[in-house]
Design an enzyme around this catalytic site. Structure first.
Site, PDB file in Angstrom:
ATOM      1  N   SER A   1      -2.900   0.303  14.633  1.00 51.29           N
ATOM      2  CA  SER A   1      -3.578   1.592  14.871  1.00 51.29           C
ATOM      3  C   SER A   1      -3.862   1.691  16.368  1.00 51.29           C
ATOM      4  CB  SER A   1      -4.908   1.633  14.112  1.00 51.29           C
ATOM      5  OG  SER A   1      -5.707   2.692  14.595  1.00 51.29           O
TER       6      SER A   1
ATOM      7  N   ASP B   1      -3.270  -7.479  -4.943  1.00 51.63           N
ATOM      8  CA  ASP B   1      -4.155  -7.405  -3.780  1.00 51.63           C
ATOM      9  C   ASP B   1      -3.583  -8.291  -2.663  1.00 51.63           C
ATOM     10  OD1 ASP B   1      -6.187  -7.609  -1.941  1.00 51.63           O
ATOM     11  OD2 ASP B   1      -7.761  -8.066  -3.403  1.00 51.63           O
TER      12      ASP B   1
ATOM     13  N   SER C   1       1.424   3.387  -2.696  1.00 51.78           N
ATOM     14  CA  SER C   1       1.180   4.347  -3.779  1.00 51.78           C
ATOM     15  C   SER C   1       0.808   5.726  -3.242  1.00 51.78           C
ATOM     16  CB  SER C   1       0.061   3.823  -4.688  1.00 51.78           C
ATOM     17  OG  SER C   1      -1.114   3.568  -3.937  1.00 51.78           O
TER      18      SER C   1
ATOM     19  N   TYR D   1     -12.458  -2.773  11.778  1.00 52.15           N
ATOM     20  CA  TYR D   1     -11.107  -2.206  11.658  1.00 52.15           C
ATOM     21  C   TYR D   1     -10.294  -2.423  12.948  1.00 52.15           C
ATOM     22  CZ  TYR D   1      -7.596   1.477  10.734  1.00 52.15           C
ATOM     23  OH  TYR D   1      -6.433   2.178  10.547  1.00 52.15           O
TER      24      TYR D   1
ATOM     25  N   GLY E   1       0.822  -1.222   0.000  1.00 51.65           N
ATOM     26  CA  GLY E   1       0.000   0.000   0.000  1.00 51.65           C
ATOM     27  C   GLY E   1       0.842   1.253   0.000  1.00 51.65           C
TER      28      GLY E   1
HETATM   29  P1  NAP Z   1      -4.685   5.388   2.353  1.00 51.94           P
HETATM   30  O1  NAP Z   1      -4.230   6.789   2.131  1.00 51.94           O
HETATM   31  O2  NAP Z   1      -6.100   5.026   2.107  1.00 51.94           O
HETATM   32  O3  NAP Z   1      -3.717   4.406   1.504  1.00 51.94           O
HETATM   33  C1  NAP Z   1      -3.926   3.027   1.563  1.00 51.94           C
HETATM   34  C2  NAP Z   1      -2.910   2.315   0.702  1.00 51.94           C
HETATM   35  O4  NAP Z   1      -3.171   0.895   0.810  1.00 51.94           O
HETATM   36  C3  NAP Z   1      -3.018   2.667  -0.765  1.00 51.94           C
HETATM   37  O5  NAP Z   1      -1.753   2.626  -1.375  1.00 51.94           O
HETATM   38  C4  NAP Z   1      -3.904   1.536  -1.302  1.00 51.94           C
HETATM   39  O6  NAP Z   1      -3.727   1.289  -2.674  1.00 51.94           O
HETATM   40  C5  NAP Z   1      -3.355   0.375  -0.495  1.00 51.94           C
HETATM   41  N1  NAP Z   1      -4.265  -0.765  -0.476  1.00 51.94           N
HETATM   42  C6  NAP Z   1      -5.576  -0.804  -0.094  1.00 51.94           C
HETATM   43  N2  NAP Z   1      -6.056  -2.046  -0.214  1.00 51.94           N
HETATM   44  C7  NAP Z   1      -5.049  -2.826  -0.698  1.00 51.94           C
HETATM   45  C8  NAP Z   1      -4.931  -4.191  -1.045  1.00 51.94           C
HETATM   46  N3  NAP Z   1      -5.971  -5.028  -0.920  1.00 51.94           N
HETATM   47  N4  NAP Z   1      -3.743  -4.640  -1.518  1.00 51.94           N
HETATM   48  C9  NAP Z   1      -2.695  -3.797  -1.669  1.00 51.94           C
HETATM   49  N5  NAP Z   1      -2.746  -2.499  -1.353  1.00 51.94           N
HETATM   50  C10 NAP Z   1      -3.909  -2.007  -0.871  1.00 51.94           C
HETATM   51  O7  NAP Z   1      -4.417   4.926   3.861  1.00 51.94           O
HETATM   52  P2  NAP Z   1      -3.389   5.504   4.958  1.00 51.94           P
HETATM   53  O8  NAP Z   1      -4.135   6.467   5.805  1.00 51.94           O
HETATM   54  O9  NAP Z   1      -2.114   5.899   4.328  1.00 51.94           O
HETATM   55  O10 NAP Z   1      -3.191   4.188   5.847  1.00 51.94           O
HETATM   56  C11 NAP Z   1      -2.046   3.353   5.737  1.00 51.94           C
HETATM   57  C12 NAP Z   1      -2.046   2.384   6.895  1.00 51.94           C
HETATM   58  O11 NAP Z   1      -2.002   3.108   8.128  1.00 51.94           O
HETATM   59  C13 NAP Z   1      -3.302   1.504   6.967  1.00 51.94           C
HETATM   60  O12 NAP Z   1      -2.968   0.218   7.405  1.00 51.94           O
HETATM   61  C14 NAP Z   1      -4.141   2.219   8.013  1.00 51.94           C
HETATM   62  O13 NAP Z   1      -5.048   1.339   8.628  1.00 51.94           O
HETATM   63  C15 NAP Z   1      -3.063   2.684   8.963  1.00 51.94           C
HETATM   64  N6  NAP Z   1      -3.489   3.793   9.822  1.00 51.94           N
HETATM   65  C16 NAP Z   1      -3.861   4.985   9.293  1.00 51.94           C
HETATM   66  C17 NAP Z   1      -4.265   6.007  10.148  1.00 51.94           C
HETATM   67  C18 NAP Z   1      -4.671   7.374   9.647  1.00 51.94           C
HETATM   68  O14 NAP Z   1      -5.096   8.191  10.473  1.00 51.94           O
HETATM   69  N7  NAP Z   1      -4.574   7.671   8.355  1.00 51.94           N
HETATM   70  C19 NAP Z   1      -4.278   5.797  11.540  1.00 51.94           C
HETATM   71  C20 NAP Z   1      -3.891   4.556  12.025  1.00 51.94           C
HETATM   72  C21 NAP Z   1      -3.495   3.564  11.165  1.00 51.94           C
HETATM   73  P3  NAP Z   1      -4.827   1.774  -3.778  1.00 51.94           P
HETATM   74  O15 NAP Z   1      -4.491   3.183  -4.120  1.00 51.94           O
HETATM   75  O16 NAP Z   1      -4.608   0.806  -4.878  1.00 51.94           O
HETATM   76  O17 NAP Z   1      -6.181   1.633  -3.125  1.00 51.94           O
END
Ligand code: NAP
Length: 244
Positions: free
Chosen positions: A139, A60, A11, A152, A9
């Site tokens: 998280s 995926d 990108s 989640y 993930g």
């Molecule tokens: P994001 O901006 O939505 O980015 C998610 C990334 O995961 C994207 O590159 C997406 O690719 C990829 N992805 C989704 N489903 C996938 C799959 N089945 N196989 C491969 N890649 C996949 O999310 P983020 O906020 O950066 O979160 C990143 C991580 O941090 C996650 O695990 C999230 O739970 C954790 N987190 C985030 C927060 C927050 O506040 N943002 C807080 C705690 C934890 P596509 O572009 O192809 O969809």
């Protein structure tokens, strides 16, 4: 030879900043995502401009065969994986009364099963080298729970149990396994929230700001570096003090 980091993930969002941090430190990058968004080319260009190689490995993580292919492609190109960051994650937030079974299983499958799928394929290569770092993105809600996020939070709590078990299993092979638990970080995952909700979350953060993807990336890099060589099985919160 340059070290190699596979970041799922990567990108956009937190994963992208983790990839950029490792690239700045000279790592070749295995970039993964599932849908080819406009962000992908931009992210690849940004990483390449740092003078390292990038392997684009679309797939995926919730699918075991696709996970196997991602890892095989990485080994074919670079011959090794020094650091694995299981970052790919999704949300499908709603209260249990409205949550469909597929909302629950989809989140568990991407976040938790996806972490297993990629790790299961990477570990044999790390074991052979008797060296490796695995960092799983959990998280704070995996620790505290959160109304509207039972799917989640369960996936992120599962990642913590997975991390601690693997840390015990793999320590004798010099493979260190830790989790990072971010709080509220500015990405597209949190963009969807209303301004009033964001403001009320901010009030609960002692450092009085919402976190940036770079805040998480720096801690992930620390857990991959020599400076953390006596740290395994831990959950490091990156949340501005939100959950103590
Ligand atoms: P994001 O901006 O939505 O980015 C998610 C990334 O995961 C994207 O590159 C997406 O690719 C990829 N992805 C989704 N489903 C996938 C799959 N089945 N196989 C491969 N890649 C996949 O999310 P983020 O906020 O950066 O979160 C990143 C991580 O941090 C996650 O695990 C999230 O739970 C954790 N987190 C985030 C927060 C927050 O506040 N943002 C807080 C705690 C934890 P596509 O572009 O192809 O969809």
């Amino acid at each position: 030879m340059s070290k190699v980091a596979l970041i799922t993930g990567s990108s956009r969002g937190i994963g992208k900043q983790i990839a950029i941090k490792f690239a700045k430190e000279g790592y070749n990058i295995v970039l993964n995502y599932v849908n080819r968004s406009e962000e992908v080319d931009k992210t690849i260009e940004e990483i390449k401009s740092l003078g390292v190689e990038v392997l684009e490995a679309q797939g995926d993580v919730s699918n075991f065969e696709e996970s196997e292919t991602i890892v095989e492609l990485a080994i074919e190109k670079f011959g090794q994986i020094d650091v694995l960051v299981n970052n790919a994650g999704i949300t499908r937030d709603t209260l249990i009364m409205r949550m469909k079974p597929e909302d629950f299983s989809k989140v568990i499958n991407v976040n938790l099963v996806g972490t297993f799928n990629i790790t299961k394929n990477v570990v044999p290569y790390m074991m052979k080298k008797r060296q490796g770092r695995i960092i799983n993105i959990s998280s704070v809600v995996g620790i505290s729970g959160n109304a509207g996020q039972c799917n989640y939070a369960a996936s992120k709590a599962g990642i913590i149990g997975f991390t601690k078990s693997l840390a015990k299993e793999l320590a004798s092979r010099n493979i260190l396994v830790n989790a990072v638990a971010p709080g509220f970080i500015e990405t597209s995952m949190t963009d969807v929230l209303q301004e009033s909700v964001k403001e009320s979350i901010k009030k609960q953060i002692p450092l009085n700001r919402i976190g940036m993807p770079e805040d998480v990336a720096n801690v992930v890099y620390f857990l991959a570096s020599e400076e953390s060589s006596y740290v395994t099985g831990q959950v490091l919160q990156v949340d501005g003090g939100m959950l103590m």
